[in-house]
Design an enzyme around this catalytic site. Sequence first.
Site, PDB file in Angstrom:
ATOM      1  NE  ARG A  53      -2.761  -0.284   3.665  1.00  0.00           N
ATOM      2  CZ  ARG A  53      -2.816   0.619   4.566  1.00  0.00           C
ATOM      3  NH1 ARG A  53      -3.210   1.964   4.050  1.00  0.00           N
ATOM      4  NH2 ARG A  53      -2.488   0.447   5.724  1.00  0.00           N
ATOM      5  N   GLY A  85       5.174   1.696   8.488  1.00  0.00           N
ATOM      6  CA  GLY A  85       5.005   2.471   9.683  1.00  0.00           C
ATOM      7  C   GLY A  85       3.609   3.052   9.924  1.00  0.00           C
ATOM      8  CB  ILE A  86       1.309   2.970  12.368  1.00  0.00           C
ATOM      9  CG1 ILE A  86       2.389   2.609  13.806  1.00  0.00           C
ATOM     10  CG2 ILE A  86       1.275   1.759  11.794  1.00  0.00           C
ATOM     11  CD1 ILE A  86       1.769   1.917  14.852  1.00  0.00           C
ATOM     12  CE1 TYR A 131       5.273   8.188  11.514  1.00  0.00           C
ATOM     13  CE2 TYR A 131       5.771  10.511  11.345  1.00  0.00           C
ATOM     14  CZ  TYR A 131       5.469   9.185  10.576  1.00  0.00           C
ATOM     15  OH  TYR A 131       5.715   9.221   9.162  1.00  0.00           O
ATOM     16  CE1 TYR A 141       1.934  16.018   7.100  1.00  0.00           C
ATOM     17  CE2 TYR A 141       3.743  17.546   6.646  1.00  0.00           C
ATOM     18  CZ  TYR A 141       2.847  17.031   7.609  1.00  0.00           C
ATOM     19  OH  TYR A 141       3.028  16.937   8.727  1.00  0.00           O
TER      20      TYR A 141
HETATM   21  P1  NDP Z   1       0.273   3.485   4.612  1.00  0.00           P
HETATM   22  O1  NDP Z   1      -0.472   3.443   5.849  1.00  0.00           O
HETATM   23  O2  NDP Z   1      -0.154   3.909   3.362  1.00  0.00           O
HETATM   24  O3  NDP Z   1       0.843   1.940   4.306  1.00  0.00           O
HETATM   25  C1  NDP Z   1       1.592   1.748   5.763  1.00  0.00           C
HETATM   26  C2  NDP Z   1       1.959   0.232   5.296  1.00  0.00           C
HETATM   27  O4  NDP Z   1       2.601  -0.381   6.242  1.00  0.00           O
HETATM   28  C3  NDP Z   1       0.645  -0.757   4.884  1.00  0.00           C
HETATM   29  O5  NDP Z   1       1.234  -1.820   3.897  1.00  0.00           O
HETATM   30  C4  NDP Z   1       0.807  -1.474   6.234  1.00  0.00           C
HETATM   31  O6  NDP Z   1       0.189  -3.038   6.077  1.00  0.00           O
HETATM   32  C5  NDP Z   1       2.243  -1.558   6.790  1.00  0.00           C
HETATM   33  N1  NDP Z   1       2.405  -1.833   8.133  1.00  0.00           N
HETATM   34  C6  NDP Z   1       1.842  -1.100   9.157  1.00  0.00           C
HETATM   35  N2  NDP Z   1       2.161  -1.729  10.301  1.00  0.00           N
HETATM   36  C7  NDP Z   1       2.731  -2.831  10.057  1.00  0.00           C
HETATM   37  C8  NDP Z   1       3.179  -3.674  10.919  1.00  0.00           C
HETATM   38  N3  NDP Z   1       3.081  -3.546  12.423  1.00  0.00           N
HETATM   39  N4  NDP Z   1       3.812  -4.872  10.435  1.00  0.00           N
HETATM   40  C9  NDP Z   1       3.681  -4.969   8.863  1.00  0.00           C
HETATM   41  N5  NDP Z   1       3.445  -3.887   8.122  1.00  0.00           N
HETATM   42  C10 NDP Z   1       2.774  -2.921   8.715  1.00  0.00           C
HETATM   43  O7  NDP Z   1       1.789   4.468   5.069  1.00  0.00           O
HETATM   44  P2  NDP Z   1       2.493   5.277   3.778  1.00  0.00           P
HETATM   45  O8  NDP Z   1       2.518   4.556   2.592  1.00  0.00           O
HETATM   46  O9  NDP Z   1       1.729   6.603   4.027  1.00  0.00           O
HETATM   47  O10 NDP Z   1       4.062   5.432   4.520  1.00  0.00           O
HETATM   48  C11 NDP Z   1       4.792   4.429   4.249  1.00  0.00           C
HETATM   49  C12 NDP Z   1       6.002   4.919   5.222  1.00  0.00           C
HETATM   50  O11 NDP Z   1       6.339   6.083   4.983  1.00  0.00           O
HETATM   51  C13 NDP Z   1       5.953   4.981   6.720  1.00  0.00           C
HETATM   52  O12 NDP Z   1       6.891   4.596   7.352  1.00  0.00           O
HETATM   53  C14 NDP Z   1       5.298   6.538   6.999  1.00  0.00           C
HETATM   54  O13 NDP Z   1       5.710   6.652   8.425  1.00  0.00           O
HETATM   55  C15 NDP Z   1       6.463   7.278   6.128  1.00  0.00           C
HETATM   56  N6  NDP Z   1       6.061   8.315   5.595  1.00  0.00           N
HETATM   57  C16 NDP Z   1       4.918   8.800   5.007  1.00  0.00           C
HETATM   58  C17 NDP Z   1       4.618   9.985   4.834  1.00  0.00           C
HETATM   59  C18 NDP Z   1       3.236  10.461   3.984  1.00  0.00           C
HETATM   60  O14 NDP Z   1       2.974  11.554   3.825  1.00  0.00           O
HETATM   61  N7  NDP Z   1       2.657   9.384   3.617  1.00  0.00           N
HETATM   62  C19 NDP Z   1       5.292  11.101   5.254  1.00  0.00           C
HETATM   63  C20 NDP Z   1       6.670  10.788   5.836  1.00  0.00           C
HETATM   64  C21 NDP Z   1       6.981   9.396   5.924  1.00  0.00           C
HETATM   65  P3  NDP Z   1      -1.440  -3.110   5.953  1.00  0.00           P
HETATM   66  O15 NDP Z   1      -1.743  -2.753   4.605  1.00  0.00           O
HETATM   67  O16 NDP Z   1      -1.628  -4.196   6.003  1.00  0.00           O
HETATM   68  O17 NDP Z   1      -2.121  -2.286   6.848  1.00  0.00           O
END
Ligand code: NDP
Length: 247
Positions: free
Chosen positions: A18, A91-92, A154, A186
């Site tokens: 995702r 990440g979450i 975070y 973002y």
């Molecule tokens: P999303 O919420 O769209 O996707 C997160 C993904 O991480 C999903 O595939 C989810 O799995 C997986 N995931 C979450 N928790 C776990 C876990 N405990 N074990 C295994 N997999 C896990 O996130 P983004 O694409 O937005 O973000 C990706 C990375 O980029 C993150 O580290 C985030 O902190 C970082 N980031 C994002 C920004 C943004 O603006 N979007 C900005 C800066 C950093 P599932 O699909 O099953 O839920």
Amino acid sequence: MVRKIETSRVAVVTGGTRGIGASISALLHKFGYKVAATYMGNDKAAEAFREKTGIDAVYKFNVADYDACAEYIARIEKDLGPVDILVNNAGITRDAFLHKMTPQQWQEVIHTNLDSVFNLSRLVVEGMRQREFGRIISISSINGLSGQVGQTNYAAAKAGIVGFSKSLALEVASKGVTVNVIAPGYIDTDMVRAVDATILEKIVAKIPVKKLGSADSIARLVAFLADDDNVFITGATFNINGGQYMA
Ligand code: NDP
């Protein structure tokens, strides 16, 4: 521009089904890498990802759980071969002002965003050292560098990734292994779409380029850093944030 390469290298992308991770998985797959995309629980998104990209190596486990990571890295290596490239992307967020933050909110974010980087890097780094090739690329955040209200958990985890990566980069520099960090601003994914619309509008207004970033922009840098030819970039943190924070 990143060239299309012929490679049999194996890449693991956590949270690879995702958002940013899905774009990274898809681009590495397009460039010829054998990609293992992992996720936590969203089966529907994982199935849609599999159908859209044709990537069958999709694995469901919790990156915060060391034993689960060990089990699945072993399974991935059995299925695809030794891991050459690790992208720590999962990440979450669990936002709250510190005076209201619960220990659970703190721990969930640290476990998922920072412990995971230890777990997976620890499990692949010995093999990378032995084979004298490896690329570890971790996704931090603008908020880990600049700080952000409601995100002590975070920001601590994301800043921790930077210190971890610089230290590991030094440890493996002579072993053909590079370790780098990308700190996105973002980016238009589910994580950001979950933010209240009015707040998001204010956030976008503060980005100099006046729009959210695309997941593809992160994927392109991952592919660049993953390349066999990238032997001299290590211990670095790259900002991709539309000019919002210039470190
Ligand atoms: P999303 O919420 O769209 O996707 C997160 C993904 O991480 C999903 O595939 C989810 O799995 C997986 N995931 C979450 N928790 C776990 C876990 N405990 N074990 C295994 N997999 C896990 O996130 P983004 O694409 O937005 O973000 C990706 C990375 O980029 C993150 O580290 C985030 O902190 C970082 N980031 C994002 C920004 C943004 O603006 N979007 C900005 C800066 C950093 P599932 O699909 O099953 O839920």
